[in-house]
Design an enzyme around this catalytic site. Structure first.
Site, PDB file in Angstrom:
ATOM      1  N   CYS A 119       0.860  -1.172   0.000  1.00 29.85           N
ATOM      2  CA  CYS A 119       0.000   0.000   0.000  1.00 29.85           C
ATOM      3  C   CYS A 119       0.896   1.222   0.000  1.00 29.85           C
ATOM      4  CB  CYS A 119      -0.912   0.018   1.228  1.00 29.85           C
ATOM      5  SG  CYS A 119      -2.283   1.185   1.053  1.00 29.85           S
ATOM      6  N   CYS A 121      -0.081   4.243   1.567  1.00 26.60           N
ATOM      7  CA  CYS A 121      -0.475   5.270   2.543  1.00 26.60           C
ATOM      8  C   CYS A 121       0.581   5.572   3.599  1.00 26.60           C
ATOM      9  CB  CYS A 121      -1.814   4.924   3.190  1.00 26.60           C
ATOM     10  SG  CYS A 121      -1.792   3.436   4.187  1.00 26.60           S
ATOM     11  N   CYS A 129      -3.929   6.108  -0.094  1.00 29.75           N
ATOM     12  CA  CYS A 129      -3.411   4.813  -0.556  1.00 29.75           C
ATOM     13  C   CYS A 129      -3.110   4.807  -2.050  1.00 29.75           C
ATOM     14  CB  CYS A 129      -4.419   3.711  -0.218  1.00 29.75           C
ATOM     15  SG  CYS A 129      -4.836   3.659   1.541  1.00 29.75           S
ATOM     16  N   LYS A 194     -12.372  -4.779   2.296  1.00 27.47           N
ATOM     17  CA  LYS A 194     -11.814  -3.904   3.330  1.00 27.47           C
ATOM     18  C   LYS A 194     -12.735  -2.707   3.484  1.00 27.47           C
ATOM     19  CE  LYS A 194      -7.809  -1.155   4.607  1.00 27.47           C
ATOM     20  NZ  LYS A 194      -6.430  -0.776   4.273  1.00 27.47           N
ATOM     21  N   LYS A 247     -11.926  -7.390   6.433  1.00 28.20           N
ATOM     22  CA  LYS A 247     -11.311  -6.500   7.415  1.00 28.20           C
ATOM     23  C   LYS A 247     -12.184  -5.298   7.649  1.00 28.20           C
ATOM     24  CE  LYS A 247      -7.347  -3.509   7.825  1.00 28.20           C
ATOM     25  NZ  LYS A 247      -6.270  -2.860   7.134  1.00 28.20           N
ATOM     26  N   TYR A 312      -3.183  -8.708  16.641  1.00 27.27           N
ATOM     27  CA  TYR A 312      -2.160  -8.188  17.554  1.00 27.27           C
ATOM     28  C   TYR A 312      -2.129  -9.009  18.842  1.00 27.27           C
ATOM     29  CZ  TYR A 312      -2.512  -4.503  14.143  1.00 27.27           C
ATOM     30  OH  TYR A 312      -2.537  -3.819  12.946  1.00 27.27           O
TER      31      TYR A 312
END
Ligand code: PBG
Length: 329
Positions: A119, A121, A129, A194, A247, A312
């Site tokens: 990407c 971004c 992006c 997304k 996502k 995470y």
């Protein structure tokens, strides 16, 4: 009272509950995202993502050793370059931060699967992006830059590239660029569905990738839409995606279930930064039981149909699972 069916029979003891559990988490389900930054001996803790830090490339081997010892199969890399410009050139620089990180990880631990975020971004000075033309994010002139980025990651040794930009046609563009460069075995995990989500907040702080103007609504999907996700997935598969992703995860379990029911391909779900931060914050306040809620959330994502969970929580979950923790039985 004549009750033939008593569903409570199979809930009576922990061992019966273990026997009839329909969904089980395992360390093989997880991908750990990592933030790699420029500089040396640099470790910057991310306030809104407790336990996560931006690491310079020289600190990666120690981090990766931990990942390997926990038996986590894959990492997903995001880069914080030294400088940004309008075309995001740091994203496809041969000596860019992600390219150096991939080489370093592959040198030390070739058996770990390395996935890279493709990407612009994090590398553009405007934070979008794609390339800006007439004040808008321009789809078609962004594609060559994504192609260059993916090829540069493959040259560094990436196993899987993961385009997260949501430009139309990027999976096909990346597939042909990889193939033309001889990287026919590098797989594509596309961020197919997304959504334009407020749950990316902590990530944008961590990756310094918040857009300088406007928002991402003109390219990321609108949260109210469900059927459209299937069109996105269908398109990306037709263009050559090997793994598709939904996502965020928790607010989109219906979408995960739909994709799983419609396409017999590996499905990833990204349990994003805001989902992580939400649990951590509530746990810190003593408002939620951290371990149980983490198991419950990740189990829900798997139950909905995800084969791969990018999270995470990967390290703490791997530790808990290795210790035999099973708070849901
Ligand atoms: C970059 C990208 C984002 C995330 C992954 N890749 C942020 C965004 O689209 O703004 C979010 C991940 C997270 O919140 O954990 N395009």
């Amino acid at each position: 009272m004549d009750l033939t069916h008593r569903l409570r029979r199979l809930r009576q003891s922990r061992s019966i509950r273990r026997l009839v559990a329909e969904t089980r988490l395992g360390v093989d389900d997880f991908v750990l995202p990592l933030f790699v930054t420029h500089g040396v001996k640099t470790r910057q803790e991310i306030a809104s993502m407790p336990g996560h830090a931006r690491l310079s490339v020289d600190l990666l081997p120690a981090e990766i050793e931990g990942v390997m010892s926990l038996n986590i199969p894959a990492v997903l890399l995001f880069g914080l370059p030294e400088g940004k410009d309008s075309l995001g050139s740091g994203a496809y620089a041969g000596d860019g931060v992600v390219q150096r990180a991939v080489k370093e990880i592959k040198r030390a631990t070739p058996e770990l699967t390395v996935i890279t975020d493709v990407c612009l971004c994090e590398y553009t000075d405007h934070g979008h992006c794609g390339v800006i033309k007439d004040g808008k994010v321009d789809n078609d002139s962004t594609l060559p830059l994504l192609q260059k980025t993916a090829v540069s990651h493959a040259e560094a040794g990436a196993d899987i590239v993961a385009p997260s930009d949501m430009m139309d046609g990027r999976v096909g563009a990346i597939r042909s660029a990889l193939d033309n460069a001889g990287f026919t075995d590098v797989a594509i995990m596309s961020y197919a569905a997304k959504y334009c989500s407020a749950f990316y907040g902590p990530f944008r702080e961590a990756a310094e990738s918040a857009p300088a103007f406007g928002d991402r609504r003109a390219y990321q999907m609108a949260p109210p839409n469900r059927a459209e996700a299937l069109r996105e997935v269908e398109e990306d598969l037709a263009e050559g995606a090997d793994i598709v992703m939904v996502k965020p995860a928790l607010p989109y379990l219906d979408v995960i279930a739909d994709v799983k029911a419609s396409f017999p391909v590996p499905l990833a779900a990204y349990n994003v930064s805001g989902e992580f931060a939400m649990l951590k914050a509530a746990a810190r306040l003593g408002w939620l039981d951290e371990k149980r809620t983490t198991f419950e959330v990740l189990t829900a994502i798997k139950r909905a149909g995800a084969d791969i969970i990018i999270t995470y929580h990967a390290k703490e979950m791997a530790r808990w699972l290795a210790e035999g923790e099973d708070p849901l039985s």
